[in-house]
Scaffold this active site. Structure first.
Site, PDB file in Angstrom:
ATOM      1  CG  ASP A  28      -2.058   0.980   1.107  1.00 23.04           C
ATOM      2  OD1 ASP A  28      -2.360   1.415  -0.022  1.00 23.04           O
ATOM      3  OD2 ASP A  28      -2.651   1.332   2.145  1.00 23.04           O
ATOM      4  NE  ARG A  32      -1.365   6.667   1.157  1.00 21.15           N
ATOM      5  CZ  ARG A  32      -1.428   5.766   2.127  1.00 21.15           C
ATOM      6  NH1 ARG A  32      -1.132   6.112   3.357  1.00 21.15           N
ATOM      7  NH2 ARG A  32      -1.782   4.526   1.855  1.00 21.15           N
ATOM      8  CD1 TRP A  33       7.462   6.555  -3.031  1.00 16.47           C
ATOM      9  CD2 TRP A  33       6.850   6.755  -5.187  1.00 16.47           C
ATOM     10  NE1 TRP A  33       8.608   6.612  -3.795  1.00 16.47           N
ATOM     11  CE2 TRP A  33       8.262   6.733  -5.118  1.00 16.47           C
ATOM     12  CE3 TRP A  33       6.240   6.874  -6.435  1.00 16.47           C
ATOM     13  CZ2 TRP A  33       9.064   6.831  -6.256  1.00 16.47           C
ATOM     14  CZ3 TRP A  33       7.038   6.974  -7.565  1.00 16.47           C
ATOM     15  CH2 TRP A  33       8.433   6.956  -7.469  1.00 16.47           C
ATOM     16  NE  ARG A  41      -4.486   6.726  -7.050  1.00 15.35           N
ATOM     17  CZ  ARG A  41      -4.284   6.390  -5.772  1.00 15.35           C
ATOM     18  NH1 ARG A  41      -3.966   7.316  -4.885  1.00 15.35           N
ATOM     19  NH2 ARG A  41      -4.422   5.151  -5.375  1.00 15.35           N
ATOM     20  CD  GLU A  75     -13.510  -4.802  -0.586  1.00 16.73           C
ATOM     21  OE1 GLU A  75     -12.339  -5.231  -0.589  1.00 16.73           O
ATOM     22  OE2 GLU A  75     -14.504  -5.549  -0.499  1.00 16.73           O
ATOM     23  CG  ASN A  76      -8.224  -2.044  -4.803  1.00 16.81           C
ATOM     24  OD1 ASN A  76      -7.342  -2.884  -4.649  1.00 16.81           O
ATOM     25  ND2 ASN A  76      -8.366  -1.041  -3.940  1.00 16.81           N
ATOM     26  NE  ARG A 193      -2.746  -1.128   4.569  1.00 14.55           N
ATOM     27  CZ  ARG A 193      -4.001  -1.203   4.184  1.00 14.55           C
ATOM     28  NH1 ARG A 193      -4.793  -2.076   4.752  1.00 14.55           N
ATOM     29  NH2 ARG A 193      -4.464  -0.394   3.246  1.00 14.55           N
TER      30      ARG A 193
HETATM   31  C1  IPE Z   1      -5.510  -2.655   0.056  1.00 14.75           C
HETATM   32  O1  IPE Z   1      -5.156  -1.340  -0.148  1.00 14.75           O
HETATM   33  C2  IPE Z   1      -5.602  -3.377  -1.264  1.00 14.75           C
HETATM   34  C3  IPE Z   1      -4.335  -3.620  -1.949  1.00 14.75           C
HETATM   35  C4  IPE Z   1      -3.150  -3.319  -1.516  1.00 14.75           C
HETATM   36  C5  IPE Z   1      -4.461  -4.291  -3.222  1.00 14.75           C
HETATM   37  P1  IPE Z   1      -6.245  -0.169  -0.287  1.00 14.75           P
HETATM   38  O2  IPE Z   1      -5.476   1.069  -0.492  1.00 14.75           O
HETATM   39  O3  IPE Z   1      -7.239  -0.547  -1.325  1.00 14.75           O
HETATM   40  O4  IPE Z   1      -6.956  -0.219   1.134  1.00 14.75           O
HETATM   41  P2  IPE Z   1      -7.764   0.889   1.942  1.00 14.75           P
HETATM   42  O5  IPE Z   1      -8.827   1.396   1.028  1.00 14.75           O
HETATM   43  O6  IPE Z   1      -6.790   1.967   2.316  1.00 14.75           O
HETATM   44  O7  IPE Z   1      -8.282   0.185   3.146  1.00 14.75           O
HETATM   45  C1  IPE Z   2      -1.622   0.143  -3.318  1.00 15.30           C
HETATM   46  O1  IPE Z   2      -1.398   1.514  -3.383  1.00 15.30           O
HETATM   47  C2  IPE Z   2      -1.882  -0.474  -4.658  1.00 15.30           C
HETATM   48  C3  IPE Z   2      -3.262  -0.933  -4.880  1.00 15.30           C
HETATM   49  C4  IPE Z   2      -4.225  -0.866  -4.018  1.00 15.30           C
HETATM   50  C5  IPE Z   2      -3.544  -1.503  -6.173  1.00 15.30           C
HETATM   51  P1  IPE Z   2      -2.596   2.551  -3.413  1.00 15.30           P
HETATM   52  O2  IPE Z   2      -2.991   2.770  -4.832  1.00 15.30           O
HETATM   53  O3  IPE Z   2      -3.686   2.121  -2.514  1.00 15.30           O
HETATM   54  O4  IPE Z   2      -1.873   3.844  -2.853  1.00 15.30           O
HETATM   55  P2  IPE Z   2      -2.454   4.876  -1.794  1.00 15.30           P
HETATM   56  O5  IPE Z   2      -2.923   4.089  -0.616  1.00 15.30           O
HETATM   57  O6  IPE Z   2      -3.567   5.612  -2.463  1.00 15.30           O
HETATM   58  O7  IPE Z   2      -1.289   5.759  -1.464  1.00 15.30           O
HETATM   59 MG    MG Z   3      -4.059   2.406  -0.549  1.00 16.12          MG
END
Ligand code: IPE
Ligand code: IPE
Ligand code: MG
Length: 245
Positions: A28, A32-33, A41, A75-76, A193
């Site tokens: 995760d 943000r990185w 993103r 959920e993504n 995590r």
């Molecule tokens: C969890 O990260 C899912 C993956 C890393 C694939 P999210 O960024 O989707 O989780 P939430 O929404 O912060 O809980």
């Molecule tokens: C994790 O990074 C990758 C996936 C969930 C696919 P994020 O895309 O959730 O990155 P943040 O949490 O928005 O920084």
């Molecule tokens: Mg995330």
């Protein structure tokens, strides 16, 4: 793999006879990185690929037998259409780029998740090919959780029990575990995590009942073998009791 060329990891303070057999990783912080650098993103996801393969290299060096990563959650799909499309293509490209290397390293590739209409057919085909090609490999099982949700997995297991007509008094923990996406996968000993979020977000919900949890503020694109080693060092200081004294 490209990571092979870089320096060896620091294994000091790690007892190689007591490393976790199964490590799960919630990758995760990609968005943000990228945001911190004024980048889109998607650049964060691209950088995340390097982090993943450096971490995987570290896991091989540590002798981790099972390594599972959360690549895309149920959920993504709520994310903007363009990001979802990017992630679907990106995961396919990663397989195209990396499956052969992993095969040469004797890594068995597997997938867990809901194989439904939302996942493009060509991606499913690539996943099947990668799993098929590597199925007899022994050094490590690398499982990619894609379109995965821990609750969906439990629902799917319960549906299987019902459709098989299993009687209520025959429904045990073992009966449910047997119907999870990969029933041969041991429960994770250590769940990592990144990005400072202290939650599991529906990852390995059933299997994580007794996992050691390790949260770090490092954003996923900055994670790698050295950070993995730190997590394993911390794990080796934990006392696992499983309810006993
Ligand atoms: C969890 O990260 C899912 C993956 C890393 C694939 P999210 O960024 O989707 O989780 P939430 O929404 O912060 O809980
Ligand atoms: C994790 O990074 C990758 C996936 C969930 C696919 P994020 O895309 O959730 O990155 P943040 O949490 O928005 O920084
Ligand atoms: Mg995330």
């Amino acid at each position: 793999m490209e990571a092979i060329a870089s320096a060896c990891m620091d294994l000091s303070g790690i007892d190689l006879d007591r490393v976790p057999s199964h490590i799960g990783c919630i990758m995760d912080g990609n968005g943000r990185w990228a945001a911190k650098r004024g980048l889109p993103r998607t650049e964060g996801h691209a950088q995340g690929e390097h982090a993943l393969f450096d971490t995987l290299e570290g896991a091989l060096e540590l002798g981790i037998e099972w390594f599972t990563v959360y690549a895309f959650s149920t959920e993504n799909w709520k994310r903007p259409k363009e990001e979802v499309r990017f992630l679907l293509n990106f995961n396919q490209e990663i397989l195209d780029r990396r499956a052969e290397d992993l095969h040469e390293r004797d890594v068995r590739i597997r997938f867990i998740g809901r194989n439904n209409w939302r996942v493009p057919k060509r991606l499913v085909r690539r996943m099947d090919e990668a799993a098929e090609k590597t199925r007899f490999n022994k050094t490590m099982t690398f499982t990619i959780a894609f379109n995965y949700g821990g609750r969906a997995e439990i629902v799917d297991a319960v549906r299987a029990l019902v459709s098989e007509g299993v009687e209520a008094n025959k429904i045990t923990e073992a009966a449910i575990a047997k119907r999870l996406y990969d029933h041969s996968m041991p429960d994770p000993d250590l769940l990592i995590r990144t990005s400072g979020e202290n939650r599991l977000s529906n990852f390995l919900t059933w299997q994580s009942a007794y996992s050691e949890l390790y949260f770090t503020d490092v954003l996923w694109p900055e994670f790698g073998r050295d950070q993995l080693a730190d997590a394993v060092r911390e794990y080796q200081h934990r006392e696992r009791r499983f309810g006993a004294v």
